[in-house]
Design an enzyme around this catalytic site. Structure first.
Site, PDB file in Angstrom:
ATOM      1  N   GLU A 160       0.795  -1.234   0.000  1.00 32.01           N
ATOM      2  CA  GLU A 160       0.000   0.000   0.000  1.00 32.01           C
ATOM      3  C   GLU A 160       0.826   1.283   0.000  1.00 32.01           C
ATOM      4  O   GLU A 160       0.622   2.155   0.840  1.00 32.01           O
ATOM      5  CB  GLU A 160      -0.978  -0.030   1.184  1.00 32.01           C
ATOM      6  CG  GLU A 160      -1.909  -1.232   1.116  1.00 32.01           C
ATOM      7  CD  GLU A 160      -2.785  -1.409   2.362  1.00 32.01           C
ATOM      8  OE1 GLU A 160      -2.783  -0.531   3.231  1.00 32.01           O
ATOM      9  OE2 GLU A 160      -3.461  -2.448   2.445  1.00 32.01           O
ATOM     10  N   ASN A 201       2.008  -5.267  -3.093  1.00 36.63           N
ATOM     11  CA  ASN A 201       0.607  -5.575  -2.774  1.00 36.63           C
ATOM     12  C   ASN A 201      -0.157  -4.286  -2.481  1.00 36.63           C
ATOM     13  O   ASN A 201       0.329  -3.421  -1.742  1.00 36.63           O
ATOM     14  CB  ASN A 201       0.613  -6.471  -1.515  1.00 36.63           C
ATOM     15  CG  ASN A 201      -0.733  -7.076  -1.198  1.00 36.63           C
ATOM     16  OD1 ASN A 201      -1.378  -7.652  -2.069  1.00 36.63           O
ATOM     17  ND2 ASN A 201      -1.166  -6.949   0.050  1.00 36.63           N
ATOM     18  N   HIS A 236     -10.628  -6.218  -2.240  1.00 38.21           N
ATOM     19  CA  HIS A 236     -11.706  -5.908  -1.285  1.00 38.21           C
ATOM     20  C   HIS A 236     -12.824  -5.240  -2.088  1.00 38.21           C
ATOM     21  O   HIS A 236     -12.810  -4.030  -2.283  1.00 38.21           O
ATOM     22  CB  HIS A 236     -11.190  -4.984  -0.178  1.00 38.21           C
ATOM     23  CG  HIS A 236     -10.112  -5.621   0.654  1.00 38.21           C
ATOM     24  ND1 HIS A 236     -10.353  -6.695   1.473  1.00 38.21           N
ATOM     25  CD2 HIS A 236      -8.800  -5.336   0.788  1.00 38.21           C
ATOM     26  CE1 HIS A 236      -9.224  -7.045   2.082  1.00 38.21           C
ATOM     27  NE2 HIS A 236      -8.265  -6.236   1.685  1.00 38.21           N
ATOM     28  N   GLU A 265      -6.334 -10.646  -1.077  1.00 37.69           N
ATOM     29  CA  GLU A 265      -7.137 -10.408   0.138  1.00 37.69           C
ATOM     30  C   GLU A 265      -8.620 -10.375  -0.225  1.00 37.69           C
ATOM     31  O   GLU A 265      -9.361  -9.470   0.180  1.00 37.69           O
ATOM     32  CB  GLU A 265      -6.729  -9.091   0.811  1.00 37.69           C
ATOM     33  CG  GLU A 265      -5.241  -9.008   1.139  1.00 37.69           C
ATOM     34  CD  GLU A 265      -4.833  -7.751   1.892  1.00 37.69           C
ATOM     35  OE1 GLU A 265      -5.704  -6.992   2.361  1.00 37.69           O
ATOM     36  OE2 GLU A 265      -3.608  -7.530   2.010  1.00 37.69           O
ATOM     37  N   ASP A 267     -12.477 -10.460  -0.647  1.00 33.17           N
ATOM     38  CA  ASP A 267     -13.767 -10.550   0.052  1.00 33.17           C
ATOM     39  C   ASP A 267     -14.785  -9.698  -0.710  1.00 33.17           C
ATOM     40  O   ASP A 267     -14.407  -8.779  -1.436  1.00 33.17           O
ATOM     41  CB  ASP A 267     -13.716 -10.163   1.547  1.00 33.17           C
ATOM     42  CG  ASP A 267     -12.832  -8.979   1.888  1.00 33.17           C
ATOM     43  OD1 ASP A 267     -12.751  -8.026   1.075  1.00 33.17           O
ATOM     44  OD2 ASP A 267     -12.226  -8.977   2.973  1.00 33.17           O
TER      45      ASP A 267
HETATM   46  O1  G3I Z   1      -4.330  -7.431  18.988  1.00 32.72           O
HETATM   47  C1  G3I Z   1      -5.050  -6.314  19.499  1.00 32.72           C
HETATM   48  C2  G3I Z   1      -5.681  -6.650  20.798  1.00 32.72           C
HETATM   49  O2  G3I Z   1      -4.665  -6.902  21.733  1.00 32.72           O
HETATM   50  C3  G3I Z   1      -6.567  -5.495  21.248  1.00 32.72           C
HETATM   51  O3  G3I Z   1      -7.240  -5.834  22.393  1.00 32.72           O
HETATM   52  C4  G3I Z   1      -7.598  -5.164  20.164  1.00 32.72           C
HETATM   53  C5  G3I Z   1      -8.451  -3.955  20.526  1.00 32.72           C
HETATM   54  O4  G3I Z   1      -8.824  -3.212  19.393  1.00 32.72           O
HETATM   55  O5  G3I Z   1      -6.899  -4.853  18.989  1.00 32.72           O
HETATM   56  C6  G3I Z   1      -6.123  -5.937  18.501  1.00 32.72           C
HETATM   57  O6  G3I Z   1      -5.476  -5.543  17.351  1.00 32.72           O
HETATM   58  C7  G3I Z   1      -6.280  -5.455  16.200  1.00 32.72           C
HETATM   59  C8  G3I Z   1      -5.679  -6.379  15.148  1.00 32.72           C
HETATM   60  O7  G3I Z   1      -6.366  -6.224  13.928  1.00 32.72           O
HETATM   61  C9  G3I Z   1      -5.719  -7.845  15.552  1.00 32.72           C
HETATM   62  O8  G3I Z   1      -7.043  -8.264  15.692  1.00 32.72           O
HETATM   63  C10 G3I Z   1      -6.296  -4.023  15.715  1.00 32.72           C
HETATM   64  O9  G3I Z   1      -6.987  -3.203  16.626  1.00 32.72           O
HETATM   65  C11 G3I Z   1      -6.942  -3.940  14.361  1.00 32.72           C
HETATM   66  O10 G3I Z   1      -6.790  -2.630  13.839  1.00 32.72           O
HETATM   67  C12 G3I Z   1      -6.267  -4.910  13.411  1.00 32.72           C
HETATM   68  O11 G3I Z   1      -6.944  -4.851  12.193  1.00 32.72           O
HETATM   69  C13 G3I Z   1      -6.253  -5.433  11.098  1.00 32.72           C
HETATM   70  C14 G3I Z   1      -6.011  -4.372  10.032  1.00 32.72           C
HETATM   71  O12 G3I Z   1      -5.379  -4.968   8.928  1.00 32.72           O
HETATM   72  C15 G3I Z   1      -5.196  -3.214  10.550  1.00 32.72           C
HETATM   73  O13 G3I Z   1      -3.879  -3.359  10.400  1.00 32.72           O
HETATM   74  C16 G3I Z   1      -7.123  -6.523  10.520  1.00 32.72           C
HETATM   75  O14 G3I Z   1      -7.258  -7.588  11.466  1.00 32.72           O
HETATM   76  C17 G3I Z   1      -6.519  -7.044   9.230  1.00 32.72           C
HETATM   77  O15 G3I Z   1      -7.449  -7.893   8.576  1.00 32.72           O
HETATM   78  C18 G3I Z   1      -6.199  -5.897   8.287  1.00 32.72           C
HETATM   79  O16 G3I Z   1      -5.565  -6.422   7.154  1.00 32.72           O
HETATM   80  C19 G3I Z   1      -5.243  -5.464   6.122  1.00 32.72           C
HETATM   81  C20 G3I Z   1      -4.016  -5.981   5.419  1.00 32.72           C
HETATM   82  O17 G3I Z   1      -2.983  -6.230   6.333  1.00 32.72           O
HETATM   83  C21 G3I Z   1      -3.566  -5.010   4.331  1.00 32.72           C
HETATM   84  N1  G3I Z   1      -4.644  -4.693   3.433  1.00 32.72           N
HETATM   85  C22 G3I Z   1      -5.874  -4.243   4.033  1.00 32.72           C
HETATM   86  C23 G3I Z   1      -6.339  -5.279   5.066  1.00 32.72           C
HETATM   87  C24 G3I Z   1      -7.643  -4.917   5.624  1.00 32.72           C
HETATM   88  O18 G3I Z   1      -7.538  -3.726   6.366  1.00 32.72           O
END
Ligand code: G3I
Length: 371
Positions: A160, A201, A236, A265, A267
């Protein structure tokens, strides 16, 4: 001993049930019982794994993943914030586990991701001087890519880096290193992990302006004599609005540069929102009108989704000589990131398996193409 037998029997029953519920016939008339089996001559079929799934804590997911998929991407645990939390501290526990998981089940692992402006550790954001930042950048790639050299199949080296208009995204990497940071990331990764495939990516990079930016970025890496093996189109997309023409033009354009193309990715989102893409910094406030299917989704929408997925896979099959992998961003609807973003606490239905791991109409429409 008795307990052990009961456990084996339960796992066997889950597997048998998946095989029965998900089967179709393949080209030779044999029953294909899974996505990876049905598409084995075409491209890899992948999924993203969360921590629970990597640790095989959920019996149904543990049975379904190796049955249906032959490629995996860690959804979060290889991102810099988690794997490199302090300047001289790395946390490889979960990353080592997904590598072991891949080896155990004969599933290819795609590392995600080395260089991304999001989910960076706090210490990296605070680095002021350019030389220290470059040292962080180099150490990160050398250490992480070096550790998994020969153990994972591929890396999303840079994630990105582009804006929607195809210009370079304003990020700490651009700020400290200029737009050469992309080439430098690929150069370092190719040295640290010489036998691993290396990809750029992004989301929306099937859209014409962003695609142009992506092509220019790839050409720049190639012109520097640095290896780049492929481009990931994240995928997406939205119900009833899958941009098939843009996707096809992009597959052709990336392939024309000598690149492998992946959908990384995938969906198809079922809920309303007021913008497209996957910029995790964009959010919308919660509102009941934005969560219309909290108690179940109408069948007509599941049928529309099945048609959308079938149209996509028809296109992927048409270009199977260019596409090497199609990865879904999650295993089942309940585990999708789209339940929490861009509006928190919604009930979304973007994948091929429902919350109980049952195949949805979209699963059957994708499998039916291989009958
Ligand atoms: O692990 C913490 C946890 O300890 C905490 O209690 C909780 C409270 O919010 O947050 C948890 O972390 C979260 C993490 O996912 C794991 O579940 C973050 O808040 C949350 O922002 C994070 O979201 C991820 C997102 O990327 C942000 O980086 C998504 O799961 C993940 O599917 C998403 O993936 C991205 C790809 O890497 C790149 N392309 C876009 C895609 C979708 O956004």
């Amino acid at each position: 001993m008795k307990k052990f037998i009961v456990k084996i029997t339960a796992a066997g029953a889950i597997l048998a049930c998946f095989a029965y519920c998900t089967s179709t016939k393949n080209a030779t008339g044999n029953a294909a019982t899974s996505l990876k089996d049905a598409y084995k001559k075409d491209f890899l079929i992948g999924t993203a794994l969360n921590t629970q799934q990597i640790e095989e804590k959920d019996a149904k997911a543990a049975a379904l993943i190796p049955l249906q998929f032959n490629a995996i991407t860690p959804e979060n645990i290889m991102k810099a914030e988690i794997i490199h939390p302090q300047w001289d501290q790395y946390n490889f526990d979960l990353a080592d586990k997904i590598v072991a998981y891949g080896a155990k089940h004969n599933i290819k692992v795609n590392g995600h991701t080395l260089i991304w402006h999001s989910q960076l550790p706090q210490f990296a954001r605070r680095i002021k001087d350019v030389d220290s930042f470059k040292t962080f950048f180099t150490n990160h790639i050398n250490t992480v890519a070096g550790r998994y050299s020969g153990k994972i199949f591929s890396w999303d080296v840079v994630n990105e880096a582009l804006n929607e208009d195809g210009t370079m995204r304003k990020s700490i990497f651009l700020d400290k290193m200029g737009d050469g940071f992309v080439t430098e990331a690929f150069r370092l990764a190719a040295i640290a992990s010489p036998n691993t495939e290396l990809y750029y990516n992004d989301y929306n990079n099937e859209q014409p302006k962003k695609r142009e930016g992506c092509l220019a970025l790839v050409k720049k890496v190639q012109a520097a004599g640095v290896r780049i093996d492929g481009v990931g189109i994240q995928g997406h997309w939205h119900l009833g609005r899958v941009p098939l023409k843009d996707i096809e033009e992009s597959i052709l354009a990336y392939h024309a540069l000598g690149l492998k193309v992946m959908i990384t990715e995938l969906d198809i989102e079922m809920l309303p929102r007021n913008f497209q893409g996957a910029d995790v910094n964009q959010r919308q406030a919660s509102n009941p009108a934005l969560n219309p299917y909290a108690n179940g989704i109408p069948d007509s929408l599941l049928q529309q989704q099945a048609t959308d997925y079938a149209n996509l896979f028809k296109l992927f099959l048409k270009h199977k000589d260019k596409i090497t992998r199609v990865t879904f961003w999650g295993v089942n609807d309940g585990q999708s990131w789209l339940n929490g973003w861009p509006v928190p606490g919604r009930t979304n239905y973007p994948l091929l398996f429902d919350r109980a791991f049952n195949p949805k109409p979209a699963y059957h429409s994708v499998m039916a193409l291989k009958k």
